[in-house]
Motif scaffolding. Structure first.
Motif, PDB file in Angstrom:
ATOM      1  N   PRO A 173       0.832  -1.212   0.000  1.00  0.00           N
ATOM      2  CA  PRO A 173       0.000   0.000   0.000  1.00  0.00           C
ATOM      3  C   PRO A 173       0.864   1.258   0.000  1.00  0.00           C
ATOM      4  N   LEU A 174       0.301   2.344  -0.503  1.00  0.00           N
ATOM      5  CA  LEU A 174       0.985   3.629  -0.538  1.00  0.00           C
ATOM      6  C   LEU A 174       0.428   4.556   0.534  1.00  0.00           C
ATOM      7  N   ALA A 175       1.285   5.424   1.044  1.00  0.00           N
ATOM      8  CA  ALA A 175       0.819   6.482   1.936  1.00  0.00           C
ATOM      9  C   ALA A 175       0.186   7.580   1.083  1.00  0.00           C
ATOM     10  N   ASP A 176      -0.701   8.370   1.698  1.00  0.00           N
ATOM     11  CA  ASP A 176      -1.376   9.396   0.903  1.00  0.00           C
ATOM     12  C   ASP A 176      -0.404  10.425   0.332  1.00  0.00           C
ATOM     13  N   HIS A 177       0.709  10.713   1.052  1.00  0.00           N
ATOM     14  CA  HIS A 177       1.669  11.678   0.502  1.00  0.00           C
ATOM     15  C   HIS A 177       2.397  11.109  -0.713  1.00  0.00           C
ATOM     16  N   GLU A 178       2.538   9.772  -0.769  1.00  0.00           N
ATOM     17  CA  GLU A 178       3.143   9.161  -1.947  1.00  0.00           C
ATOM     18  C   GLU A 178       2.199   9.250  -3.142  1.00  0.00           C
ATOM     19  N   ILE A 179       0.907   9.033  -2.892  1.00  0.00           N
ATOM     20  CA  ILE A 179      -0.079   9.181  -3.968  1.00  0.00           C
ATOM     21  C   ILE A 179      -0.124  10.635  -4.439  1.00  0.00           C
ATOM     22  N   LYS A 180      -0.018  11.572  -3.510  1.00  0.00           N
ATOM     23  CA  LYS A 180       0.000  12.983  -3.889  1.00  0.00           C
ATOM     24  C   LYS A 180       1.177  13.272  -4.813  1.00  0.00           C
ATOM     25  N   THR A 181       2.324  12.724  -4.501  1.00  0.00           N
ATOM     26  CA  THR A 181       3.504  12.924  -5.340  1.00  0.00           C
ATOM     27  C   THR A 181       3.295  12.351  -6.731  1.00  0.00           C
ATOM     28  N   ILE A 182       2.704  11.149  -6.800  1.00  0.00           N
ATOM     29  CA  ILE A 182       2.432  10.519  -8.097  1.00  0.00           C
ATOM     30  C   ILE A 182       1.477  11.379  -8.923  1.00  0.00           C
ATOM     31  N   LEU A 183       0.418  11.877  -8.282  1.00  0.00           N
ATOM     32  CA  LEU A 183      -0.566  12.691  -8.999  1.00  0.00           C
ATOM     33  C   LEU A 183       0.054  13.979  -9.531  1.00  0.00           C
ATOM     34  N   CYS A 184       0.972  14.552  -8.761  1.00  0.00           N
ATOM     35  CA  CYS A 184       1.600  15.806  -9.185  1.00  0.00           C
ATOM     36  C   CYS A 184       2.673  15.578 -10.246  1.00  0.00           C
ATOM     37  N   THR A 185       3.574  14.621  -9.980  1.00  0.00           N
ATOM     38  CA  THR A 185       4.741  14.468 -10.854  1.00  0.00           C
ATOM     39  C   THR A 185       4.449  13.666 -12.116  1.00  0.00           C
ATOM     40  N   GLN A 186       3.582  12.665 -12.016  1.00  0.00           N
ATOM     41  CA  GLN A 186       3.335  11.802 -13.175  1.00  0.00           C
ATOM     42  C   GLN A 186       2.085  12.187 -13.954  1.00  0.00           C
ATOM     43  N   TYR A 187       1.164  12.880 -13.287  1.00  0.00           N
ATOM     44  CA  TYR A 187      -0.093  13.198 -13.966  1.00  0.00           C
ATOM     45  C   TYR A 187      -0.378  14.691 -14.042  1.00  0.00           C
ATOM     46  N   GLY A 188       0.511  15.511 -13.477  1.00  0.00           N
ATOM     47  CA  GLY A 188       0.415  16.950 -13.650  1.00  0.00           C
ATOM     48  C   GLY A 188      -0.685  17.651 -12.880  1.00  0.00           C
ATOM     49  N   LEU A 189      -1.221  17.042 -11.823  1.00  0.00           N
ATOM     50  CA  LEU A 189      -2.252  17.713 -11.035  1.00  0.00           C
ATOM     51  C   LEU A 189      -1.621  18.805 -10.182  1.00  0.00           C
ATOM     52  N   ASP A 190      -2.360  19.866  -9.920  1.00  0.00           N
ATOM     53  CA  ASP A 190      -1.861  20.914  -9.049  1.00  0.00           C
ATOM     54  C   ASP A 190      -1.834  20.405  -7.610  1.00  0.00           C
ATOM     55  N   PRO A 191      -0.930  20.908  -6.781  1.00  0.00           N
ATOM     56  CA  PRO A 191      -0.755  20.387  -5.414  1.00  0.00           C
ATOM     57  C   PRO A 191      -2.018  20.423  -4.569  1.00  0.00           C
ATOM     58  N   GLU A 192      -2.836  21.478  -4.706  1.00  0.00           N
ATOM     59  CA  GLU A 192      -4.049  21.572  -3.890  1.00  0.00           C
ATOM     60  C   GLU A 192      -5.036  20.460  -4.230  1.00  0.00           C
ATOM     61  N   THR A 193      -5.259  20.243  -5.538  1.00  0.00           N
ATOM     62  CA  THR A 193      -6.168  19.175  -5.962  1.00  0.00           C
ATOM     63  C   THR A 193      -5.613  17.817  -5.567  1.00  0.00           C
ATOM     64  N   ALA A 194      -4.303  17.630  -5.758  1.00  0.00           N
ATOM     65  CA  ALA A 194      -3.672  16.353  -5.412  1.00  0.00           C
ATOM     66  C   ALA A 194      -3.773  16.084  -3.912  1.00  0.00           C
ATOM     67  N   HIS A 195      -3.672  17.135  -3.099  1.00  0.00           N
ATOM     68  CA  HIS A 195      -3.799  16.985  -1.642  1.00  0.00           C
ATOM     69  C   HIS A 195      -5.193  16.485  -1.269  1.00  0.00           C
ATOM     70  N   ILE A 196      -6.210  17.080  -1.859  1.00  0.00           N
ATOM     71  CA  ILE A 196      -7.591  16.689  -1.560  1.00  0.00           C
ATOM     72  C   ILE A 196      -7.854  15.253  -2.012  1.00  0.00           C
ATOM     73  N   ILE A 197      -7.449  14.934  -3.238  1.00  0.00           N
ATOM     74  CA  ILE A 197      -7.734  13.606  -3.789  1.00  0.00           C
ATOM     75  C   ILE A 197      -6.972  12.525  -3.052  1.00  0.00           C
ATOM     76  N   SER A 198      -5.691  12.755  -2.761  1.00  0.00           N
ATOM     77  CA  SER A 198      -4.905  11.734  -2.053  1.00  0.00           C
ATOM     78  C   SER A 198      -5.422  11.535  -0.632  1.00  0.00           C
ATOM     79  N   GLY A 199      -5.867  12.619   0.010  1.00  0.00           N
ATOM     80  CA  GLY A 199      -6.439  12.487   1.345  1.00  0.00           C
ATOM     81  C   GLY A 199      -7.773  11.772   1.341  1.00  0.00           C
ATOM     82  N   THR A 200      -8.513  11.898   0.250  1.00  0.00           N
ATOM     83  CA  THR A 200      -9.808  11.228   0.130  1.00  0.00           C
ATOM     84  C   THR A 200      -9.630   9.752  -0.176  1.00  0.00           C
ATOM     85  N   ALA A 201      -8.698   9.436  -1.064  1.00  0.00           N
ATOM     86  CA  ALA A 201      -8.501   8.047  -1.501  1.00  0.00           C
ATOM     87  C   ALA A 201      -7.682   7.226  -0.522  1.00  0.00           C
TER      88      ALA A 201
END
Length: 342
Positions: A173-201
């Motif tokens: 399993p991944l920690a939410d901060h790791e998912i946030k990094t993936i969303l930002c670096t690999q998929y180009g999401l902005d940090p605020e959106t990535a924070h909300i989505i990773s915290g939700t998922a």
């Protein structure tokens, strides 16, 4: 019938997946009859299955997908006729023997064009005993150049004879901060959106990709769902007690009308109650920072012990929804319990 593979392309797979082990298997040329992909939900098991299928059939023969040959492109696009995905039928919680027999009929004939045909059984731990016994016969005498991938969260429900015929690969399993990094670096999401989505998922990468719109499937517009649902929950928690029961039942009705959205809706509600729980001590760590001022106002009129009770009631509701309890009755019970609690 077979499920469509994830829209997430294998070439975008993050490096945390056990791809090196899968690559080594392909390079040795010793493709097992069956692989067991074991790990929590959302750890990339289906994406890894696509990677492995591509690698086995890639014209470049490098052990990894080239992503440019016809085979790689077809598998990536989900149109390869020899890549079979199976899971529980719509609105069902088990995989039945009829589904396994249907797959048996398909693989009884030669593959259409693949060098190695794949049968990926998603949530294979949901096979009933009859389905497992039918699958066991296929594993004992597998068709030539056909391999099975069993993706599971738990191994306990599977027959020991099935487990003994599979090569096991564990997914972490991944920690939410790791998912946030993936969303930002690999998929180009902005940090605020990535924070909300990773915290939700949480640790569920599949859900994070779905909520972000990167792996849509049958997902709702997360941004709209989240804003509407948080406003409704906050309105419910600030409604006078003699009216809150009616408001809760109405919210239950609206949520139950779209059962395919319940999983994502419950993830949003979970973040709301979690935020209330940690708001007093770590306000900068809440998921829904854009609702901080609203949450602060609500927390002033509710005791901390009441907030902890909300969390308990929510977890009980999650468990009921994961079982065979009816969605509408379960949500009615949840919101009425919240409104009646002193």
């Amino acid at each position: 019938m077979p499920l469509a593979p994830s829209e997430t392309k294998p070439e975008t797979l993050p490096s945390y997946l056990p791809l090196s082990e899968l690559t080594y298997i392909v390079q040795t040329g010793r493709i097992p009859n069956a692989l067991l992909f074991h790990g929590p939900r959302g750890t990339g098991k289906k994406q890894a299955a696509l990677f492995f299928a591509q690698a086995c059939n890639c014209r470049a023969n490098s052990g990894r997908p080239c992503n440019t040959c016809v085979s790689c492109k077809k598998i990536s696009a989900g149109v390869h006729p020899d890549m079979i995905f199976l899971g529980p039928a719509d609105n069902k919680k088990i995989i039945t023997i009829s589904q396994i027999r249907e797959i048996g009929g398909i693989i009884a004939s030669r593959a259409n064009e693949a060098a190695f045909r794949m049968v990926c059984i998603c949530h294979a731990d949901l096979m009933n005993p009859q389905a497992q016994n039918a699958l066991l016969k296929m594993l004992e005498e597998p068709p030539r150049r056909t391999f099975f991938i069993l993706a599971v969260e738990r191994t306990a429900p599977l027959l020991p004879t099935i487990l003994s015929r599979c090569r096991r690969i564990d997914f972490q399993p991944l920690a939410d901060h790791e998912i946030k990094t993936i969303l930002c670096t690999q998929y180009g999401l902005d940090p605020e959106t990535a924070h909300i989505i990773s915290g939700t998922a949480g640790s569920d990468l599949d859900q994070a990709l779905r909520l972000s719109g990167l792996n849509k499937g049958n997902a709702p517009d997360h941004k709209s769902l989240r804003a509407w649902l948080i406003k409704e929950i906050c309105g419910f928690l600030t409604t006078p007690k003699h009216q809150s029961g009616f408001k809760g039942l109405d919210l239950s009705r609206l949520l139950s009308a779209r059962p395919e959205y319940i999983h994502d809706a419950m993830a949003v509600i979970r973040t709301v109650f979690r935020d209330f729980c940690i708001l007093k001590y770590m306000p900068d760590k809440i998921v829904n920072l854009d609702f901080l001022s609203v949450f602060k106002d609500i927390s002033k009129v509710h005791s901390y012990s009441r907030i902890l009770t909300w969390i308990t009631l929510f977890h009980e509701t999650e468990k009921r929804l994961e079982s065979n309890s009816g969605t509408r009755l379960t949500l009615d019970r949840f919101f009425l319990s919240l409104s009646l609690f002193e």
